[in-house]
Scaffold this motif. Structure first.
Motif, mmCIF file in Angstrom:
data_model
loop_
_atom_site.group_PDB
_atom_site.id
_atom_site.type_symbol
_atom_site.label_atom_id
_atom_site.label_comp_id
_atom_site.label_asym_id
_atom_site.label_seq_id
_atom_site.Cartn_x
_atom_site.Cartn_y
_atom_site.Cartn_z
ATOM 1 N N MET A 1 0.831 -1.197 0.000
ATOM 2 C CA MET A 1 0.000 0.000 0.000
ATOM 3 C C MET A 1 0.870 1.254 0.000
ATOM 4 O O MET A 1 1.840 1.356 0.739
ATOM 5 N N MET A 2 0.497 2.190 -0.838
ATOM 6 C CA MET A 2 1.232 3.439 -0.929
ATOM 7 C C MET A 2 0.724 4.400 0.143
ATOM 8 O O MET A 2 -0.478 4.561 0.326
ATOM 9 N N SER A 3 1.634 5.029 0.874
ATOM 10 C CA SER A 3 1.205 5.960 1.918
ATOM 11 C C SER A 3 0.928 7.331 1.305
ATOM 12 O O SER A 3 1.483 7.705 0.279
ATOM 13 N N MET A 4 0.049 8.068 1.954
ATOM 14 C CA MET A 4 -0.345 9.379 1.456
ATOM 15 C C MET A 4 0.704 10.409 1.835
ATOM 16 O O MET A 4 1.291 10.350 2.915
ATOM 17 N N ASN A 5 0.898 11.336 0.964
ATOM 18 C CA ASN A 5 1.780 12.459 1.214
ATOM 19 C C ASN A 5 1.269 13.211 2.446
ATOM 20 O O ASN A 5 0.085 13.550 2.513
#
Length: 99
Positions: free
Chosen positions: A2-6
């Motif tokens: 999962m890509m983390s949010m900026n």
């Protein structure tokens, strides 16, 4: 994975969401005052109303200037909420379409 949010994006979107709640609280407060459920002479009600007006008027006032008179119906909060919802969709789209 999962890509983390900026974190900056998260902060901007969170502030926009909190401001949405402030606008809704201001609208509900104005309805309560208009229908005589709460009294502006009460110091706590007056203080909450003043706080909400100070937070929302800088963005609502320019919208009200451009709207025609609807006979006492103020739709500027609806237009501001639509603008905030648009920004909540536009900002992530613009950020992630660039990368």
């Amino acid at each position: 994975m999962m890509m983390s949010m900026n974190p900056f994006l998260w902060l901007i979107l969170t502030v926009l969401q909190l401001y949405t709640y402030v606008i809704i609280a201001m609208v509900v407060m104005s309805w309560l005052v208009a229908f005589g459920i709460v009294n502006r002479s009460n110091p706590y009600v007056r203080q909450v109303g003043y706080f909400l007006e100070r937070l929302t008027d800088p963005l609502l006032r320019p919208i009200r200037r451009f709207l025609p008179d609807f006979g006492g119906i103020d739709i500027s909060p609806v237009i501001l909420l639509l603008a905030i919802m648009f920004l909540q969709q536009l900002i992530p789209w613009a950020l992630y379409s660039v990368f």
